[in-house]
Structure formats: structure tokens, C-alpha cells
Design a protein around this motif. Structure first.
Motif, short mmCIF file in Angstrom:
data_model
loop_
_atom_site.label_atom_id
_atom_site.label_comp_id
_atom_site.label_asym_id
_atom_site.label_seq_id
_atom_site.Cartn_x
_atom_site.Cartn_y
_atom_site.Cartn_z
N CYS A 856 12.18 -25.58 -7.27
CA CYS A 856 10.41 -25.83 -6.30
C CYS A 856 9.64 -23.92 -6.05
N GLU A 857 8.27 -24.06 -6.44
CA GLU A 857 7.55 -22.58 -6.54
C GLU A 857 7.37 -22.19 -4.95
N GLU A 858 7.60 -22.46 -4.32
CA GLU A 858 7.27 -22.78 -2.94
C GLU A 858 8.70 -21.60 -1.91
N ARG A 859 9.80 -22.18 -2.47
CA ARG A 859 11.11 -21.67 -2.79
C ARG A 859 10.57 -19.98 -3.27
N HIS A 860 10.66 -19.86 -4.54
CA HIS A 860 10.36 -19.12 -5.44
C HIS A 860 9.46 -17.91 -4.30
N GLU A 861 8.44 -18.04 -4.10
CA GLU A 861 8.43 -16.84 -3.48
C GLU A 861 8.13 -16.64 -1.76
N ALA A 862 8.99 -17.37 -1.58
CA ALA A 862 9.66 -17.20 -0.13
C ALA A 862 10.64 -16.22 -0.20
N LEU A 863 11.52 -16.44 -1.76
CA LEU A 863 12.81 -15.32 -2.11
C LEU A 863 11.88 -14.37 -2.10
N ARG A 864 11.27 -13.58 -3.03
CA ARG A 864 10.20 -13.03 -4.26
C ARG A 864 10.02 -11.71 -2.23
N GLU A 865 9.02 -12.76 -1.03
CA GLU A 865 8.65 -12.18 -0.94
C GLU A 865 9.71 -11.79 0.79
N LEU A 866 11.19 -11.99 0.99
CA LEU A 866 11.69 -11.79 1.35
C LEU A 866 12.52 -10.68 1.07
N MET A 867 12.95 -10.63 -0.41
CA MET A 867 13.08 -9.69 -1.78
C MET A 867 12.23 -8.18 -0.79
N ASP A 868 11.12 -8.39 -1.15
CA ASP A 868 9.97 -7.32 -1.01
C ASP A 868 9.96 -6.74 0.14
N LEU A 869 9.89 -6.86 1.50
CA LEU A 869 9.83 -6.81 2.35
C LEU A 869 11.38 -6.03 2.98
N TYR A 870 11.84 -6.51 2.22
CA TYR A 870 14.23 -6.27 2.79
C TYR A 870 13.85 -4.51 1.90
N LEU A 871 13.15 -4.19 0.33
CA LEU A 871 13.28 -2.99 0.08
C LEU A 871 12.09 -2.03 0.57
N LYS A 872 11.45 -2.68 1.44
CA LYS A 872 10.45 -1.75 1.91
C LYS A 872 10.82 -1.29 3.09
N MET A 873 11.54 -1.82 4.27
CA MET A 873 12.52 -1.90 5.18
C MET A 873 13.89 -1.08 5.08
N LYS A 874 14.64 -1.04 3.47
CA LYS A 874 15.76 -0.24 3.00
C LYS A 874 15.29 1.54 3.30
N PRO A 875 14.43 2.21 2.68
CA PRO A 875 14.18 3.61 2.33
C PRO A 875 15.01 4.32 4.49
N VAL A 876 14.14 3.58 4.96
CA VAL A 876 14.52 4.02 6.68
C VAL A 876 15.55 3.93 6.89
N TRP A 877 16.36 3.18 6.96
CA TRP A 877 17.57 3.53 7.16
C TRP A 877 18.99 4.36 6.43
N ARG A 878 18.76 4.30 4.89
CA ARG A 878 18.71 5.04 3.85
C ARG A 878 18.40 6.46 3.85
N SER A 879 17.65 7.27 4.60
CA SER A 879 17.62 8.65 4.21
C SER A 879 17.97 8.74 5.21
N THR A 880 18.54 10.77 5.74
CA THR A 880 19.04 11.16 6.07
C THR A 880 17.90 11.09 7.46
N CYS A 881 16.44 12.05 6.83
CA CYS A 881 15.30 11.83 8.19
C CYS A 881 13.70 11.42 7.28
N PRO A 882 13.70 9.63 7.95
CA PRO A 882 12.85 9.49 7.78
C PRO A 882 11.73 9.77 7.63
N ALA A 883 10.72 10.53 8.65
CA ALA A 883 9.93 11.00 9.14
C ALA A 883 9.72 11.91 7.97
N LYS A 884 10.84 12.82 7.23
CA LYS A 884 10.18 13.79 6.37
C LYS A 884 10.08 12.90 5.26
#
Length: 930
Positions: A856-884
Motif C-alpha cells: 500500500c502506497e499510503e502506508r509507505h508515506e505514513a512510515l516515511r513521515e514517522l521516521m522523518d519526524l523521529y530523526l528530526k527529534m532524535k538530536p535533541v535528546w542525544r546532545s549534551t547541550c541542545p540549545a548550543k
């Protein structure tokens, strides 16, 4: 190897220097004569042949096809030398005998390894000789390593082989070789005996050529014949044992067999006693005829009574005697003897007898012979350390007396100076310079602290380092690495308890002593916990001593940081130090060797890291140090190590409570520490952020991670968190958890268990460590990756259409996903999610690979968006000082988390209706606030 190579070189050179045709002619002519060369050997003696002025090693080359005309004289000389070499090949190198005399034509090469039969007898006698040159040098005292084949024969006869074999075998050898009958071989001369004898066709007449040699051979043969006769027929030269005992006069030097503590059989006593003095063997030696004597006894008899064995009249020389096999010496040393000193009935082994007898105050010479330092013929450096001490004892006492009188007792300085003067006198200036540098404290070797760093960073155990130290010292002859005891002394300066300090005001319930190193983690436990048995081993440092040691290690960083901020390095403070505390389990650390108490096969380590240091300047704090890699193991200082399970709340409480008490006392006190020559003041701020969720729940007294109260930061239940994915705030605190524990313990409102549990929000044990709200980035990655891994399987099986799939179908989805990931991403299936697998799984490439299995192409888009959002959020909790480090991702985090939650509640509702994982909840609701 060099001698063999040199021999081959001369062999090749001799072959080149003689033509093939010319080398064969003399042999042919000889065969036509009356007697062959093999029947006409000649013995070259010292008196017969004059020494040539210059030996000729190389001759002009003659070739069969040479067109140039040579002089007849030169051709004649070449023929003579070729003939001489052919004659040499038929003679024995050692005795000069002809090989023709042996019917079986047995001959042996002078160079090369010994034959198997001789090798067997050498191994039996525990000898290390393996080559003919060494054996010939040992038996005949002839050095054949420098032989030249144009001068010396290259083989020896069977008679000489018999002599060497009999030298080490149990039966006396048949043939004897006179000691002063060394045969000297010379280069070919016109008056060469070998060539003249070959031309005359005469047989060897050794008696006429050397009458003295023939007399000695005859005398030795007579002695050998007498020795082979029965004892009744032998007329020994002097059989008076009393005379020999009088010669040795060793009754005051050697121990009598009556001193043996055990009544041994007569034959055994005879075997361990000297054949001359009949005392217990002292420094035993063995003759070629296998008789045992004391070293001093046999030498005195040989000197006075002649060169033959006192027991059997066999020929025996002082150079022939050698030590018996080691096993016999061990048996002899293990014999128990009784001390002959009056009023001393102590029984000691013969090996320790000298040490015992030296403890008596009476003059020892009156009743015992002391061997000071082993055999006289052994070099000092070849002795054991104990034997060296014995040999140098008198010298050491003299040097010590001189050092006490002249140099104030500095024995080391006197010995080093003596050594230095000897090296200078022998012009060994390089070694002398190195010694002088060591005496001045500037040795060429590495410093102990550097060696310690090498040992730690290369993960070498003490035994492995010691082996490396010995190997390098043996190969180079220099002490580049320092011994283990030097490393231990250097380690003391790095461990807590080395630097003095004080607290203002003094710490409550903490000793004022500062020289406290490693202490037992269970000390004082019985006073705090009475009934609970703690089966564990725990070691720790005192918290304040460990902090001082860490600060002194950072002394240079602190002073350089002050200079970098344009501050005077004479400022005394106050400095504010932020300390991160960490605690985690260490998995399986089972005791492999099995010795020791029965303890859990898991360990828990409590450690700390100095995050930053700042100094107050007016109204602001200037940061002079900040840890660049706060999560590195290099800056993590261990404080306590215990063999316990991290889930064992009682054991953790009992062992870590003293640490927490010390920490609480340090919060309200200032440290006074000398740094850079100035007393400086330090204050400490403690932040307990180095805990994973399991440890947070343990030390804060919360229920385990499977509880309905899914969060350690807020009071939300799993159902509430799934209905409201984003809008939560941090409400829990250490103080509130303590209050809730008191409510749980006392139940003041008389509620039921369910009502009471709802009131305290999952607090079921006493919190004993204060933690700061945080998120464990590694376990967050692992937990979220495990959830995505499950989502991929469900999307492959289209659970959004068919939620009631069987267990077999779900296993098939997992197998399909594993096979595809291995093929596309080279991701091998694992039993349990780990950090490396999680990092490689959470990528856009993985989503694209999974989409190939989804129709299903619709499920492709949902998975891609979910992973994209996750990869955008991940650096915040991985970094020592996110504000910098990632301010843009931090600003967009709330929007991204809201969209992520929306996708989970719509597209993936089949998975998250009424439930959510702990780390998805923290990721979506609490990261910005943390």
C-alpha cells in the motif's frame, strides 16, 4: 651457523681454485701405484713441520679450455695442492688416522649436528650440546669452528666417535686420547709429511714419529686393561684409603654420615657419600667412570696421587669432572641432617644447612665447611641471586662499613659510584652516562606514571605487564619500563587518600582524616541494618577524598582555564564544581575461578564525573572548565563497586546510604584544598542524572517499569498517556516521593491496597538517592527502535486490516523482515535489541527497504513521515547541550512531537489504542522540559 657458512665458503673456493681434470689425475695415479692414499696416512706433529711464513689459501685458477700458456712450475704446484686436499679427505681431523683402517669405512663430519645415537645419550645426561664442533671442543679441547678444508680434514673416524660417546655413556670407553697429543695441521709445503708418506706408500708408524705419544697410549691402554679385569686381579696403584683420607683432611669441613637424621639403608648411604672421605657429598662431582666425590677431595687426590680415579684406577683428569645430573642433586639436597653443634638438636635439610649453621655464634670453621656462593668455576653473573648474596657477603659488609663511616650510611651511592668508576676505566662511556643520569634522577627509562598509563590503556594485567617488563629488560639490557612496585607507588599518588584537605565546617559524621584510600563498602553496616543479611563484596572510596583526588588530577586544566579567561591564577575562589552522579549495573561478572564467598553474579558501580567548574567574579560566574566529553569513560571516576543485583533494593540502600550521607554533608560545607601553592575554596553541586530508568525507579522507590504508572517524571498512567500523548509536565520530585513513601508505610487514611496505591502513584519503597529529571538517551534509542521494529512487522502483515493474526503468522512476518534487512541493509538478526542495531535500524534507508515489502502506497508515506519526524527529534535528546548544538531542532521539537503523536493515534491506532511504551511517552511529552 657462521662456522658452517665459512666452511662452505672455503669448500666452494677450493673447488674453484682447482680444475676438474687436475683434481682427478692424482687419484688415478695413486690407484695405479703400489698402495693407495687411504693406506698411507701421515700424522703431523708439532716438532716435524716448520711453521710456514705465509699460508697459501687461494691458488691460480686452471681450466681445461684455457688458451693462455701457464708456467710448468705453477701447474705442478696446483697439482700438488689438489693431491694434498685429496689426501686430507682420507684422514681423521682429530687423531690423524686413516679411514682405510676401518673395514666398515665409518666416518663423521666435523661440522653439523650430532647423530641420533649421540643425541640420545646427551639428552639422557641432560646436556645441551647439539653440534659436533661443540662436542669436539668439550671432549678433545680442539676448536674446529675455524677450520679451512685446504688445511684441515673435514671428517673424523669411528674411534674418536667412540671416545666422545663413551665420555657420556655409562660404560667406560675403549679408546683413550692423550691430553697433550693435540695434532696441529699446516698448509701444504714441499716437505709435507702427508704427501711424502703418500708418495713412499708407507703405512703410518706413530711410534717412530712420536715416541712419547706411543708410550702414553701404551700406558693408558694398560690402565684400561687393568680396569676391565676383575677386582681380585687388579693391582691398584695405591689402595690405602687411610692415606687418601689423610690427604683430604676434611673431617672438620664435611658432614659425617652419622649426622643423617634418618637411618637409611647402607647402600643408599654409600651412594650419597664421597668415595674418598666417606662423608656426605659436599659440592659433588662425577668422574667419567661414574664415581662420585667431594670436589675438594678429588682435586687433592688427583694432584698428589696422579690422574686416575681413586676407586677404579681409570684415567681421570681434573678437567673431566662435572656435576651430577640435577635429579641426583635434588635428592641430595632434600636429605635431612642433624645439626652437629652441641646443645642444638634441630633437623634441617642439607640445602638449608649452611643457612642454619651460620645462625650459631660459635666459630663455624671448627665443624662445618661453608660453600660461599656456589661452585668456584661458575661466574658470578651465572649464579642464582641467593648464591650471589653468599659469595659477596664479606664484600657487602666491608662496603657497608665504609658507607656508614664515610658517607652517612648511603650504601647505594657508594655502590653506584664504584660501578660508574669501573665503567669509565673500561671506556664504556655510553653505559656510564646512562648510569649517571639514573643517579641524578634522569633515567633513560620511562617514568612510573607513564608505565602505569600504558598498562591501564592497553588493558594489561599485572602479570602480563611484568612479563613484558622482563622481556624488554632481557632483550635490550636496559630498564625501559619500570617494575610493578614502582607502578604501585605511582598509583598511590593518583588514588584518593594522597592529598591533604579540610572542610569548613567539618563534615557531619565523617572522619577528619584525609589519608583514607580504598575502604570496605560494608563497614558500619551492622549498625544501620540489623536483620537483613547482606551477602556481597563491596569496595569504595570516601566521597570527599575521591573528589579531592579528581580535582588534583585537573589542577593544570583549572589553572589554564583561569589564565584563558584573563583571571589571575592566584584567586582562591570560591569555585563551584558541578558533579554528575551515575549508577548502573554491570551485567554478568561471575567468578570464574570459584574461590571466594557465594555472591551474586552481577555488579553495580556508582561513579561521578566533574562536569564544569566556575568561579564567582562580581555578580556572575565565569566558567573556567567544562568537560568536553561528559559521557566518556575517561572522565568517569569510580566511587563504589559492589557485587550485587541492581534490583536488590535492600543491598543498594545499605551500601550506598553512607555515600549519600557524605554527599548531603558536603552540600552545606566548603572544601579547603592547596592547589598551585595556594589554599583554594570549592563548593559542590550534585546532579544525579547518570541513571537509566531501571535505576531511577530503584533509588526513588518507584514500582518497576511494567507498572501502570509508566513515567518516572509524572504521575500519568499508561491509559492516560496513550489518550494524551503530548500534554504532560514533570511533577515528581525526591521530596514528594519521600512523603508518598511515608503515606504508603503508615496508611493514615486506612485505605485499601488499590486506593493507597492510587494515592502514592506507584511509590512502594523508600527513596534514598535524589535524582534530577533526565532521559537516558541510549535506552531511549533502544526502546524506540524496538517499537519501530515491531511496527515494521505489523505493517508487513497488514494488521491495520486484520488485527487478529495468529502467533505463527507474526513469526513469519518477523522472519520476512529479518531476511530482507539482512539482504538490503546487511543487518543480521539479533536476539535482543542493542544500541548498534538500533542506530542502524532508525534510518531512512531502512524505511525504504521495508516499504518494498508493503504493497500500500499510503502506508509507505505514513512510515516515511514517522521516521522523518523521529530523526528530526532524535538530536535533541542525544546532545549534551541542545540549545548550543541543535537549537533549530529544539525549537521545532514541540511541533514535530505533536505531529508524531497524531500519526500514532490515527495511522497506527491499531498499535497504540489504550497503551504506549515508556520511552515513547518520555520522547513525546517530557524532552523539551528536561
Amino acid at each position: 651457523k657462521f662456522s658452517e657458512w665459512k666452511f662452505k665458503l672455503f669448500k666452494v673456493r677450493s673447488f674453484v681454485n682447482s680444475s676438474p681434470g687436475e683434481a682427478q689425475r692424482p687419484a688415478k695415479n695413486t690407484m695405479e701405484g703400489k698402495s693407495s692414499l687411504e693406506e698411507t696416512p701421515a700424522l703431523i706433529c708439532n716438532a716435524n713441520i716448520p711453521e710456514p711464513e705465509k699460508p697459501v689459501l687461494a691458488q691460480p685458477t686452471f681450466t681445461a679450455h684455457s688458451k693462455s700458456l701457464e708456467k710448468p712450475a705453477d701447474i705442478g704446484k696446483a697439482r700438488e695442492k689438489a693431491l694434498h686436499q685429496a689426501n686430507l679427505r682420507q684422514l681423521c681431523r682429530i687423531c690423524g688416522a686413516s679411514f682405510r683402517a676401518d673395514v666398515q669405512n665409518r666416518r663423521y663430519p666435523v661440522h653439523g649436528p650430532v647423530d641420533s645415537k649421540t643425541q640420545g645419550i646427551l639428552r639422557k645426561k641432560e646436556k645441551k650440546v647439539t653440534s659436533w664442533p661443540d662436542l669436539i671442543a668439550k671432549v678433545f679441547k680442539i676448536d674446529v669452528k675455524g677450520d679451512i678444508d685446504s688445511i684441515h680434514p673435514t671428517q673424523f673416524c669411528h674411534n674418536c666417535w667412540n671416545i666422545m660417546y663413551g665420555r657420556f655413556s655409562n660404560s667406560p670407553y675403549e679408546v683413550y686420547f692423550p691430553r697433550n697429543a693435540t695434532i696441529e695441521w699446516h698448509p701444504h709445503t714441499p716437505s709435507c709429511d702427508i704427501c711424502q708418506a703418500a708418495r713412499r706408500g708407507l703405512k703410518r708408524k706413530s711410534c717412530q714419529s712420536n715416541p712419547s705419544l706411543s708410550k702414553k697410549l701404551k700406558a693408558m691402554a694398560d690402565r684400561a686393561r687393568k680396569a676391565r679385569l676383575p677386582k681380585s686381579q687388579v693391582q691398584p696403584r695405591n689402595s690405602n684409603k687411610d692415606l687418601m683420607k689423610k690427604l683430604t683432611n676434611c673431617s672438620k669441613m664435611h658432614l659425617s654420615t652419622k649426622c643423617l637424621a634418618v637411618d637409611y639403608p647402607v647402600d643408599f648411604v654409600k651412594a650419597i657419600s664421597c668415595q674418598i672421605c666417606e662423608h656426605i657429598l659436599t659440592d659433588p662431582v662425577e668422574t667419567t667412570c661414574k664415581h662420585l666425590f667431594c670436589r675438594t677431595c678429588i682435586f687433592r687426590c688427583l694432584k698428589v696421587m696422579g690422574s686416575y680415579c681413586p676407586s677404579c684406577q681409570y684415567p681421570c683428569f681434573s678437567t673431566d669432572v662435572e656435576s651430577p645430573v640435577r635429579s641426583f642433586v635434588n635428592i641430595l639436597n632434600s636429605l635431612v641432617v642433624r645439626c652437629p653443634v652441641k646443645d642444638c638438636d634441630k633437623e634441617v635439610s642439607l640445602e638449608k644447612y649452611n643457612q642454619h649453621i651460620s645462625s650459631h655464634k660459635e666459630p663455624k670453621e671448627s665443624y662445618v665447611y661453608m660453600n660461599k656462593g656456589g661452585r668456584p668455576r661458575q661466574h658470578l653473573l651465572s649464579l642464582s641471586r641467593r648464591a650471589q648474596k653468599h659469595r659477596l657477603r664479606e664484600l657487602k659488609l666491608q662496603v657497608k662499613a665504609f658507607a656508614d663511616k664515610e658517607e652517612g650510611g648511603d650504601l647505594k651511592a657508594v655502590c653506584l659510584t664504584l660501578f660508574l668508576l669501573v665503567l669509565r676505566a673500561r671506556n664504556e662511556h655510553r653505559q656510564a652516562d646512562e648510569l649517571e643520569a639514573i643517579m641524578k634522577g634522569k633515567g633513560s627509562g620511562l617514568q612510573a606514571a607513564v608505565c602505569l598509563a600504558i598498562r591501564v590503556n592497553t588493558f594489561l594485567s599485572c602479570s602480563q605487564y611484568h612479563k613484558m617488563y622482563r622481556t624488554v629488560k632481557a632483550i635490550t639490557g636496559r630498564q625501559i619500563f619500570q617494575p610493578l612496585h614502582a607502578l604501585r607507588n605511582a598509583e598511590k599518588t593518583l588514588l584518593p587518600g594522597h592529598h591533604p584537605f579540610e572542610w569548613d565546617p567539618p563534615l557531619k559524621n565523617v572522619s577528619i582524616r584525609t589519608d583514607i584510600g580504598i575502604i570496605d563498602g560494608l563497614s558500619g553496616l551492622s549498625a544501620s541494618v540489623d536483620d537483613y543479611p547482606v551477602d556481597t563484596i563491596a569496595k569504595r572510596f570516601r566521597y570527599d577524598a575521591a573528589l579531592v583526588s579528581a580535582l588534583m588530577d585537573m589542577e593544570e586544566d583549572i589553572l589554564e582555564g583561569m589564565i584563558a579567561k584573563d583571571l589571575s591564577d592566584y584567586l582562591s575562589g570560591p569555585f563551584t564544581v558541578v558533579v554528575k552522579e551515575s549508577c548502573d549495573g554491570m551485567g554478568d561478572v561471575s567468578e570464574k575461578h570459584g574461590s571466594g564467598p557465594a555472591v551474586p553474579e552481577k555488579a553495580v558501580r556508582f561513579s561521578f564525573t566533574i562536569m564544569n567548574i566556575s568561579i564567582a567574579q562580581g555578580q556572575e560566574n565565569v566558567r573556567i572548565f567544562e568537560e568536553a566529553k561528559p559521557n566518556s569513560e575517561l572522565c568517569c571516576k569510580p566511587l563504589c563497586l559492589m557485587l550485587a543485583d541492581e534490583s536488590d533494593h535492600e543491598t543498594l540502600t545499605a551500601i550506598l546510604s553512607p555515600l549519600i550521607a557524605e554527599r548531603e554533608a558536603m552540600k552545606s560545607s566548603e572544601l579547603l584544598l592547596d592547589m598551585g601553592g595556594i589554599q583554594r575554596t570549592f563548593k559542590f553541586i550534585f546532579r544525579g542524572t547518570g541513571y537509566d530508568e531501571k535505576l531511577v525507579r530503584e533509588v526513588e522507590g518507584l514500582e518497576a517499569s511494567g507498572s501502570v504508572y509508566i513515567c518516572t517524571l509524572c504521575d500519568a498512567t499508561r491509559l492516560e498517556a496513550s489518550q494524551n500523548l503530548v500534554l504532560h509536565s514533570i511533577t515528581r520530585s525526591h521530596a514528594e516521593n519521600l512523603e508518598r513513601y511515608e503515606v504508603w508505610r503508615s496508611n493514615p487514611y486506612q485505605e485499601s491496597a488499590e486506593e493507597l496505591r492510587d494515592r502514592v502513584k506507584g511509590v512502594s519503597a523508600k527513596p534514598f538517592i535524589e535524582t534530577v529529571p533526565s532521559i537516558d538517551a541510549l535506552h531511549c534509542d533502544i526502546g524506540n527502535a524496538a517499537e519501530f521494529y515491531k511496527l515494521f512487522q505489523m505493517e508487513i502483515g497488514e494488521v491495520y486490516k486484520n488485527p487478529n493474526a495468529s502467533k505463527e503468522e507474526r513469526k513469519r512476518w518477523q522472519a520476512t523482515l529479518d531476511k530482507h534487512l539482512r539482504k538490503k541493509m546487511n543487518l543480521k538478526p539479533i536476539m535482543r535489541m542493542n544500541g548498534n542495531f538500533a542506530r542502524r535500524l532508525m534510518t531512512k534507508e531502512t524505511v525504504e527497504a521495508v516499504c518494498e515489502l508493503i504493497h500500500c502506497e499510503e502506508r509507505h508515506e505514513a512510515l516515511r513521515e514517522l521516521m522523518d519526524l523521529y530523526l528530526k527529534m532524535k538530536p535533541v535528546w542525544r546532545s549534551t547541550c541542545p540549545a548550543k548544538e541543535c537549537p533549530e531542532s529544539l525549537c521545532q521539537y514541540s511541533f514535530n512531537s505533536q505531529r508524531f503523536a497524531e500519526l500514532l493515534s490515527t495511522k497506527f491506532r491499531y498499535r497504540y489504542e489504550g497503551k504506549i511504551t515508556n520511552y515513547f511517552h518520555k520522547t513525546l511529552a517530557h524532552v523539551p522540559e528536561i
